[in-house]
Design a protein around this motif. Structure first.
Motif, PDB file in Angstrom:
ATOM      1  N   SER A   1       0.818  -1.332  -0.025  1.00  8.09           N
ATOM      2  CA  SER A   1       0.064   0.070  -0.155  1.00  8.09           C
ATOM      3  C   SER A   1       0.947   1.271   0.001  1.00  8.09           C
ATOM      4  O   SER A   1       0.357   2.396  -0.129  1.00  8.09           O
ATOM      5  CB  SER A   1      -0.906   0.005   1.060  1.00  8.09           C
ATOM      6  OG  SER A   1      -0.281  -0.200   2.481  1.00  8.09           O
TER       7      SER A   1
ATOM      8  N   ALA B   1      -4.300   2.623   1.977  1.00 13.63           N
ATOM      9  CA  ALA B   1      -4.618   1.511   0.841  1.00 13.63           C
ATOM     10  C   ALA B   1      -4.368   2.066  -0.422  1.00 13.63           C
ATOM     11  O   ALA B   1      -4.791   3.344  -0.892  1.00 13.63           O
ATOM     12  CB  ALA B   1      -6.067   0.982   1.078  1.00 13.63           C
TER      13      ALA B   1
ATOM     14  N   CYS C   1      -6.554   6.272   3.471  1.00 15.38           N
ATOM     15  CA  CYS C   1      -8.132   5.936   3.336  1.00 15.38           C
ATOM     16  C   CYS C   1      -8.814   6.633   4.540  1.00 15.38           C
ATOM     17  O   CYS C   1      -9.993   6.958   4.244  1.00 15.38           O
ATOM     18  CB  CYS C   1      -7.921   4.423   3.310  1.00 15.38           C
ATOM     19  SG  CYS C   1      -9.208   3.915   2.263  1.00 15.38           S
TER      20      CYS C   1
ATOM     21  N   ASN D   1     -14.577   3.842   6.796  1.00 14.43           N
ATOM     22  CA  ASN D   1     -14.385   3.599   5.725  1.00 14.43           C
ATOM     23  C   ASN D   1     -14.579   2.009   5.255  1.00 14.43           C
ATOM     24  O   ASN D   1     -14.089   1.083   6.198  1.00 14.43           O
ATOM     25  CB  ASN D   1     -13.123   3.899   4.819  1.00 14.43           C
ATOM     26  CG  ASN D   1     -12.905   3.921   3.601  1.00 14.43           C
ATOM     27  OD1 ASN D   1     -13.001   2.760   3.056  1.00 14.43           O
ATOM     28  ND2 ASN D   1     -12.615   5.021   2.740  1.00 14.43           N
TER      29      ASN D   1
ATOM     30  N   LYS E   1     -13.302   0.157   3.556  1.00 10.05           N
ATOM     31  CA  LYS E   1     -11.831  -0.667   3.373  1.00 10.05           C
ATOM     32  C   LYS E   1     -11.117  -0.666   4.565  1.00 10.05           C
ATOM     33  O   LYS E   1     -10.397  -1.910   4.990  1.00 10.05           O
ATOM     34  CB  LYS E   1     -10.865   0.104   2.388  1.00 10.05           C
ATOM     35  CG  LYS E   1     -11.254  -0.021   1.030  1.00 10.05           C
ATOM     36  CD  LYS E   1     -10.208   0.885   0.038  1.00 10.05           C
ATOM     37  CE  LYS E   1     -10.437   0.746  -1.519  1.00 10.05           C
ATOM     38  NZ  LYS E   1      -9.730   1.653  -1.980  1.00 10.05           N
TER      39      LYS E   1
ATOM     40  N   GLU F   1     -12.706  -3.763   6.273  1.00  6.62           N
ATOM     41  CA  GLU F   1     -12.594  -5.109   6.082  1.00  6.62           C
ATOM     42  C   GLU F   1     -11.061  -5.378   6.320  1.00  6.62           C
ATOM     43  O   GLU F   1     -10.527  -6.496   6.598  1.00  6.62           O
ATOM     44  CB  GLU F   1     -12.499  -5.040   4.498  1.00  6.62           C
ATOM     45  CG  GLU F   1     -12.672  -6.210   3.646  1.00  6.62           C
ATOM     46  CD  GLU F   1     -11.350  -6.699   3.333  1.00  6.62           C
ATOM     47  OE1 GLU F   1     -11.321  -7.970   3.269  1.00  6.62           O
ATOM     48  OE2 GLU F   1     -10.140  -5.994   3.012  1.00  6.62           O
TER      49      GLU F   1
END
Ligand code: ATP
Ligand code: MG
Length: 246
Positions: A42, A214, A219, A233, A235, A238
């Motif tokens: 990332s 990310a 992010c 967010n 992402k 997750e």
């Protein structure tokens, strides 16, 4: 009121056509422990390397106490004495003793005399519990011991900021704790730190600020409570769920 020490402003980095960092922007204040988390690839290491001038940003800048250290004419050696770095793979000088590893920068960068350098090095080796090993060579040490020497070497330069790039990722699990304990102590003493880590418990418990990256962008960022308890967010949610399952 804490003041900004490092300001990353609209920083982008490409390798050829591969854009690795895009418009990364964040501020580190005096005494902050900023943890940078995110998946492999990332751009976390590249960001840290840009902050330490090991990479030249393609666009944007890095300010240290308001001065642009990426500008032409700024002195990277003087800056690196103030903003030290600890690497995943220790980067010790393998042909030198523990003590010489810790005095080299003091003598050759800060031009301290031999005795002063030795005293400073010993104080810092003491701090990380490595004073009994001053005559050892790195190959005689465990990974955790090597990393503690690397931290002492960085601390001996009396940096204002220490950057850590996954300092425990190369260690056997039983050695992770001894290195994190040293880092916790430094945080408690108020050292300004930027830590790239996969140690989510450390990020949650020790940091004052968490940056989640990310695909080369920030992010989401916020306090550990914001990121770990109330991520906004999808992402981030997750990414963190992978650690909760682990
Ligand atoms: N010198 C380089 N030349 C070309 N590409 C590079 C270079 N350094 C990094 N990259 C690329 O930049 C991207 C981000 O890499 P980087 O090492 O910053 O990620 P990372 O978040 O630190 O990953 P990890 O968690 O695995 O350490 C990767 O796709 C990598 O291949
Ligand atoms: Mg990395």
């Amino acid at each position: 009121m804490s003041e900004p020490v490092i300001e990353v402003r609209h920083l982008s980095k490409s390798f050829g056509t591969h854009v690795v960092l895009r418009d990364v922007d964040f501020t580190v204040n005096a005494g902050d422990v900023t943890c940078i988390i995110g998946a492999s690839g990332s751009g976390k290491s590249t960001l840290l390397r840009c902050i330490n001038l090991l990479e030249t940003p393609t666009n944007g800048k890095v300010l240290f106490h308001g001065s642009d250290i990426t500008a032409k004419g700024s002195d990277p050696c003087a800056y690196r004495a103030k903003v030290g770095m600890v690497f995943q793979s220790f980067n010790l000088f393998n042909n030198m003793t523990v003590l010489d590893n810790c005095t080299a920068g003091l003598r050759y960068v800060l031009h301290q005399d031999k005795e002063t350098a030795k005293k400073t090095a010993l104080e810092n080796l003491e701090k990380v519990g490595m004073a009994p090993y001053i005559h050892a060579k790195p190959r005689q040490l465990s990974g955790g011991q090597k990393q503690r020497v690397a931290i002492a070497r960085a601390l001996a330069m009396q940096p204002e900021v220490l950057l850590f790039d996954e300092p425990t990722s190369a260690l056997d699990p039983q050695m992770v704790g001894e290195v994190l304990a040293v880092m916790r102590q430094l945080a408690k003493e108020g050292l300004t730190m930027i830590v790239v880590t996969h140690e989510m418990a450390f990020a949650r418990d020790v940091s004052s600020h968490v940056v989640y990256m990310a695909d080369g962008v920030i992010c989401e960022e916020g306090t550990p409570a914001d990121i770990f308890e109330h991520p906004q967010n999808a992402k981030t949610v997750e990414f963190l769920s992978r650690f909760r399952q682990a």
